[in-house]
Design a protein around this motif. Structure first.
Motif, PDB file in Angstrom:
ATOM      1  N   GLU A  89       0.827  -1.207   0.000  1.00  0.00           N
ATOM      2  CA  GLU A  89       0.000   0.000   0.000  1.00  0.00           C
ATOM      3  C   GLU A  89       0.867   1.266   0.000  1.00  0.00           C
ATOM      4  OE1 GLU A  89      -3.207   0.267  -0.356  1.00  0.00           O
ATOM      5  OE2 GLU A  89      -3.653  -1.871  -0.329  1.00  0.00           O
ATOM      6  N   ASN A  90       1.992   1.208   0.704  1.00  0.00           N
ATOM      7  CA  ASN A  90       2.881   2.371   0.723  1.00  0.00           C
ATOM      8  C   ASN A  90       3.480   2.644  -0.648  1.00  0.00           C
ATOM      9  OD1 ASN A  90       3.197   1.238   3.769  1.00  0.00           O
ATOM     10  ND2 ASN A  90       3.444   3.452   3.705  1.00  0.00           N
ATOM     11  N   PHE A  91       3.887   1.588  -1.348  1.00  0.00           N
ATOM     12  CA  PHE A  91       4.509   1.808  -2.650  1.00  0.00           C
ATOM     13  C   PHE A  91       3.472   2.137  -3.729  1.00  0.00           C
ATOM     14  CE2 PHE A  91       7.924  -0.511  -0.422  1.00  0.00           C
ATOM     15  CZ  PHE A  91       8.906   0.462  -0.539  1.00  0.00           C
ATOM     16  N   LYS A  92       2.246   1.666  -3.553  1.00  0.00           N
ATOM     17  CA  LYS A  92       1.165   2.119  -4.441  1.00  0.00           C
ATOM     18  C   LYS A  92       0.938   3.618  -4.256  1.00  0.00           C
ATOM     19  CE  LYS A  92      -1.575  -2.172  -4.533  1.00  0.00           C
ATOM     20  NZ  LYS A  92      -2.843  -2.803  -4.030  1.00  0.00           N
ATOM     21  N   ARG A  93       0.908   4.067  -3.004  1.00  0.00           N
ATOM     22  CA  ARG A  93       0.688   5.481  -2.734  1.00  0.00           C
ATOM     23  C   ARG A  93       1.880   6.312  -3.189  1.00  0.00           C
ATOM     24  NH1 ARG A  93      -0.754   7.323   3.287  1.00  0.00           N
ATOM     25  NH2 ARG A  93       1.450   6.833   3.580  1.00  0.00           N
ATOM     26  N   LEU A  94       3.088   5.770  -3.033  1.00  0.00           N
ATOM     27  CA  LEU A  94       4.264   6.476  -3.530  1.00  0.00           C
ATOM     28  C   LEU A  94       4.122   6.730  -5.033  1.00  0.00           C
ATOM     29  CD1 LEU A  94       7.115   7.589  -2.908  1.00  0.00           C
ATOM     30  CD2 LEU A  94       8.011   5.336  -3.499  1.00  0.00           C
ATOM     31  N   ASN A  95       3.638   5.728  -5.761  1.00  0.00           N
ATOM     32  CA  ASN A  95       3.465   5.907  -7.206  1.00  0.00           C
ATOM     33  C   ASN A  95       2.378   6.933  -7.532  1.00  0.00           C
ATOM     34  OD1 ASN A  95       5.458   4.473  -8.506  1.00  0.00           O
ATOM     35  ND2 ASN A  95       4.316   2.557  -8.557  1.00  0.00           N
ATOM     36  N   ARG A  96       1.322   6.983  -6.718  1.00  0.00           N
ATOM     37  CA  ARG A  96       0.306   8.017  -6.948  1.00  0.00           C
ATOM     38  C   ARG A  96       0.888   9.410  -6.721  1.00  0.00           C
ATOM     39  NH1 ARG A  96      -2.980   4.270  -4.004  1.00  0.00           N
ATOM     40  NH2 ARG A  96      -3.032   5.604  -2.142  1.00  0.00           N
TER      41      ARG A  96
END
Length: 354
Positions: A89-96
């Motif tokens: 979830e953190n790396f998904k949000r980083l990409n956003r």
């Protein structure tokens, strides 16, 4: 990335500190991860090196134009295992966040693999005291030396690690909040829902103002009307109203907190009714005054859950739940942290081994 990570071993290792005596974010482990982006080759040269200072140009675009985003998560000790809580979830949000600031996305699976390899090298740094953990800071910044106003061509992605004590030791100590009605942090259509460095710079003056008035944190109102509750500087906000859990709905200027998302899922799993609403500050105040709002608490990576015991609303002080942690906050905190540390069954598949 997708390449073999090169590892440069340190000549000597640091002495491990007494984590209970260090301030958050002041001590760093022996190693860090880094990768570099160019338009020709994408993300390349994934490397784990000894933690060290960076050599950077004074014309660095991230310094001048703010192309810098970050994440925050933690690793936990469970017996001989190192556990991560929803790192995807953190790396998904980083990409956003990267997309919003016109920066190149990372490969999320490669990033998690790199983090796990770094953690295996640093496993002795993960503390095992009550409430203690290893804080993980992935971040990406523009590193092209160029003063023209356009997206940078080159970037760096790093992960650094820092051992931390519990946010308030291992206790649920209530915090105090100042509701800010002069300055605003973000507006819909801006970068309020990105974890961008500039969002935090925009919050500092109001944070200093709140501290000078004797409050620990700021509760932000919306940037257009300054009437609707949004979030606390480092946390999303929840409150208990007539036995139901309420949190402001996501609107484009509120950070999509991973702890927020997880608390909602856990609360619904435990049988609580959870509502996401647009919350007017005066309606909230009325609930505090008539007692229909019985608890207020924040939720974020650093504290997990932080009860709010005192609030300044429209320049008047209000005490929430006798300045004591409420039953709902305690129930959710206990269950949530027991899952994080691997002491309770994880029915959601949130926890994974490093």
């Amino acid at each position: 990335m997708g390449q073999t990570i090169q590892i440069e071993k340190a000549n000597s290792l640091k002495e491990k500190p007494d984590v209970s005596n260090i301030k958050f974010g002041t001590v760093f482990t022996d190693y860090m991860f880094s990768s570099h982006y160019t338009p020709e080759h994408g993300w390349e040269t994934p490397t784990i090196t000894p933690y060290k200072n960076l050599e950077l140009s004074p014309a660095l675009q991230s310094i001048h134009y703010g192309q810098s985003v970050f994440e925050g998560l933690k690793a936990y000790k469970s017996g001989d295992d190192i556990l991560l809580f929803r790192p995807e979830e953190n790396f998904k949000r980083l990409n956003r966040s990267l997309e919003r600031l016109s920066m190149p996305k990372i490969n999320e699976e490669d990033a998690i693999k790199a983090l796990k390899e770094l953690l295996q090298l640093e496993k002795d740094w993960v503390p095992d005291g009550p409430g203690q953990s290893l804080y993980i800071r992935p971040f990406v910044f523009a590193d092209e030396p160029f003063l023209g106003v356009r997206p940078s061509r080159t970037y760096r992605f790093l992960i650094i690690l820092s051992p931390v004590a519990g946010y308030s030791g291992a206790a649920l100590d209530p915090t105090s909040i100042y509701v800010e009605d002069e300055y605003v942090r973000a507006v819909r259509g801006g970068i309020g829902n990105a974890k961008a460095a500039g969002n935090y710079a925009a919050s500092l003056l109001a944070q200093q103002k709140a501290n000078n008035l004797g409050y620990e944190q700021v509760l932000w109102l919306d940037g257009v009307h300054q009437e609707y509750i949004e979030e606390v500087g480092s946390m999303n906000i929840f409150f208990v109203r007539n036995g139901e859990i309420v949190t402001p709905e996501l609107n484009g200027s509120i950070l999509e907190g991973i702890t927020r998302k997880s608390i909602i899922e856990l609360a619904e799993y435990k049988g609580y009714t959870v509502k996401e609403e647009r919350v007017h500050i005066d309606d909230f105040l009325k609930g505090v005054q008539d007692g229909s709002i019985s608890e207020v608490f924040g939720a974020g990576t650093a504290a997990v859950i932080s009860p709010i015991g005192r609030m300044n609303i429209h320049d008047t002080d209000y005490i929430i739940n006798d300045n004591q942690p409420g039953d709902v906050a305690k129930d959710l905190y206990d269950h949530y942290t027991e899952i994080q540390y691997g002491r309770l069954e994880d029915p959601f598949g949130w926890v994974q081994k490093a």
